[in-house]
Design a protein around this motif. Structure first.
Motif, short mmCIF file in Angstrom:
data_model
loop_
_atom_site.label_atom_id
_atom_site.label_comp_id
_atom_site.label_asym_id
_atom_site.label_seq_id
_atom_site.Cartn_x
_atom_site.Cartn_y
_atom_site.Cartn_z
N PHE A 69 2.95 -3.31 5.91
CA PHE A 69 1.91 -3.46 4.89
C PHE A 69 1.98 -2.39 3.80
O PHE A 69 1.09 -2.31 2.96
CB PHE A 69 0.51 -3.45 5.54
CG PHE A 69 0.20 -2.25 6.39
CD1 PHE A 69 -0.11 -1.04 5.82
CD2 PHE A 69 0.20 -2.36 7.77
CE1 PHE A 69 -0.42 0.07 6.61
CE2 PHE A 69 -0.10 -1.27 8.57
CZ PHE A 69 -0.41 -0.05 7.99
N ALA A 70 3.00 -1.55 3.81
CA ALA A 70 3.09 -0.46 2.85
C ALA A 70 4.42 -0.47 2.12
O ALA A 70 5.48 -0.66 2.73
CB ALA A 70 2.90 0.88 3.54
N GLU A 71 4.36 -0.25 0.83
CA GLU A 71 5.57 -0.10 0.01
C GLU A 71 6.10 1.32 0.10
O GLU A 71 7.31 1.54 0.17
CB GLU A 71 5.25 -0.44 -1.44
CG GLU A 71 6.42 -0.29 -2.38
CD GLU A 71 6.07 -0.65 -3.81
OE1 GLU A 71 6.99 -1.02 -4.57
OE2 GLU A 71 4.88 -0.58 -4.19
N ASN A 72 5.19 2.30 0.09
CA ASN A 72 5.58 3.71 0.15
C ASN A 72 4.93 4.35 1.36
O ASN A 72 3.70 4.34 1.50
CB ASN A 72 5.13 4.44 -1.13
CG ASN A 72 5.77 3.86 -2.38
OD1 ASN A 72 6.99 3.78 -2.46
ND2 ASN A 72 4.95 3.45 -3.34
N VAL A 73 5.77 4.90 2.24
CA VAL A 73 5.28 5.59 3.43
C VAL A 73 5.71 7.05 3.32
O VAL A 73 6.90 7.35 3.38
CB VAL A 73 5.83 4.95 4.71
CG1 VAL A 73 5.34 5.71 5.94
CG2 VAL A 73 5.44 3.48 4.80
N LEU A 95 0.82 -1.20 0.00
CA LEU A 95 0.00 0.00 0.00
C LEU A 95 0.86 1.26 0.00
O LEU A 95 2.07 1.22 0.26
CB LEU A 95 -0.90 0.02 1.24
CG LEU A 95 -2.04 -1.01 1.26
CD1 LEU A 95 -2.71 -1.00 2.62
CD2 LEU A 95 -3.06 -0.73 0.17
N ASN A 96 0.22 2.39 -0.27
CA ASN A 96 0.81 3.70 -0.02
C ASN A 96 0.15 4.27 1.23
O ASN A 96 -1.07 4.14 1.41
CB ASN A 96 0.57 4.66 -1.18
CG ASN A 96 1.39 4.32 -2.40
OD1 ASN A 96 2.29 3.50 -2.35
ND2 ASN A 96 1.06 4.93 -3.53
N VAL A 97 0.94 4.89 2.10
CA VAL A 97 0.40 5.50 3.31
C VAL A 97 0.91 6.93 3.39
O VAL A 97 2.09 7.19 3.17
CB VAL A 97 0.84 4.73 4.58
CG1 VAL A 97 0.18 5.34 5.81
CG2 VAL A 97 0.48 3.26 4.47
N MET A 98 0.01 7.86 3.69
CA MET A 98 0.38 9.27 3.85
C MET A 98 0.15 9.66 5.31
O MET A 98 -0.96 9.61 5.80
CB MET A 98 -0.39 10.15 2.87
CG MET A 98 -1.87 9.94 2.84
SD MET A 98 -2.67 10.21 1.23
CE MET A 98 -2.49 8.57 0.48
N VAL A 99 1.22 10.02 6.00
CA VAL A 99 1.18 10.15 7.46
C VAL A 99 1.28 11.61 7.88
O VAL A 99 2.20 12.33 7.46
CB VAL A 99 2.34 9.36 8.11
CG1 VAL A 99 2.23 9.40 9.63
CG2 VAL A 99 2.36 7.92 7.61
N GLY A 100 0.35 12.03 8.74
CA GLY A 100 0.43 13.33 9.37
C GLY A 100 0.82 13.15 10.83
O GLY A 100 0.02 12.63 11.62
N ALA A 101 2.02 13.52 11.21
CA ALA A 101 2.50 13.29 12.57
C ALA A 101 3.74 14.12 12.83
O ALA A 101 4.43 14.55 11.90
CB ALA A 101 2.82 11.80 12.77
#
Length: 299
Positions: free
Chosen positions: A155-159, A134-140
């Motif tokens: 579970f993600a290829e692109n973080v 998956l791709n995940v876009m993180v706000g933190a």
């Protein structure tokens, strides 16, 4: 790591949970009515918690992968919700597509309980969820992202660390607005092509060889051969996401003419009865509206 997961029976959540288990994490689930999709997770070693509060007490990280803001609010709040059992330092990671304004309010409530709410919505499909790509876009905050990134990569290829708290859900809504604008424009253009007497597949052929081409158009194109599952994302969810985008723009005092047009196109498709179908059924909605034939059907 001790991980709780809410939404492991969903199309995206199942693959995420399965990959967390496969990478050696301890996994706790709260299961309601739909138990069958989680049978393989339980067989692989996942355990059940009686309540969300109990899950929170026993976990270092809890992932949420539910439909949208109302579901996220219900999971976090209440006498048996996650925040009722949150321990200091608990990370609650919302991978749903949620409204930033609600996320901001819930983040403050989580902080009062000593927990940190992170927005980390997803891109790609259930196929990539099962494959762990998956791709995940993180706000933190940077320190929280550094703590969480190794778990996300299960579970993600692109973080993508897209900014501070709230940036993940904002970027997700922008991403999905652009995506649905492309899908709706494609369906409309194919219908106009058919009405004009031009073979719709020729339009796809020309697009495929030039700068207009993109993955979403190629996911819509198989509908012309009768395959309407090229993009496995429901029109109801697409409508919800673009509605959230409209709320975001309105709250910022920004005009969103195109966003409103895309939203109304999705509302129309849902009213016509296609809400529980995948996004390529926008082409079926165009057929019903215009009387053209685009999707071949068995005779």
């Amino acid at each position: 790591m001790d991980i709780g997961f809410v939404g492991a029976t969903g199309l995206m959540g199942h693959g995420m949970a399965r990959n967390l288990l496969a990478k050696g994490h301890t996994l706790r689930l709260v299961l309601r009515q739909r138990r069958e999709p989680a049978a393989d997770l339980l067989a692989a070693g996942a355990t059940e918690s009686a309540t969300l509060a109990e899950m929170a007490r026993d976990s270092a990280v809890v992932f949420l992968c539910v439909t949208g803001t109302p579901e996220v609010e219900a999971v976090l709040q209440g006498e048996t919700g996650l925040l009722a059992g949150a321990r200091p330092g608990l990370l609650i990671v919302d991978c749903s597509t949620s409204e930033p304004a609600s996320t901001h309010r819930l983040r403050a409530l989580a902080a009062q309980a000593g927990a940190v709410l992170v927005d980390a919505p997803l891109a790609r499909s259930p196929v990539q969820a099962e494959a762990g790509t998956l791709n995940v876009m993180v706000g933190a905050e940077p320190a929280v992202f550094a703590q969480l990134e190794p778990v996300l990569r299960c579970f993600a290829e692109n973080v993508f660390h897209v900014g501070g708290p709230g940036a993940g859900h904002t970027i997700k809504l922008l991403n999905n607005f652009v995506a649905q604008a492309i899908c709706n424009a494609t369906a409309e253009a194919l219908a106009v092509a058919a009405r004009a007497g031009v073979e719709p597949k020729k339009l796809i052929e020309v697009i495929s060889g030039g700068p207009v081409n993109c993955g979403l158009i190629q996911m819509m194109a198989p509908a012309l051969d009768g395959r309407l599952d090229g993009l496995k994302f429901s029109l109801d969810n697409a409508r919800k996401d673009v509605r959230y985008y409209g709320h975001l723009a309105e709250g910022l005092g920004m005009p969103a003419w195109i966003g409103q047009a895309v939203h109304q196109s999705l509302v129309q498709a849902c009213v016509l009865g296609y809400g529980d179908r995948f996004v390529p059924s926008l082409i079926e909605a165009q057929e019903k509206l215009t009387g053209v034939t685009l999707v071949p059907r068995p005779t």
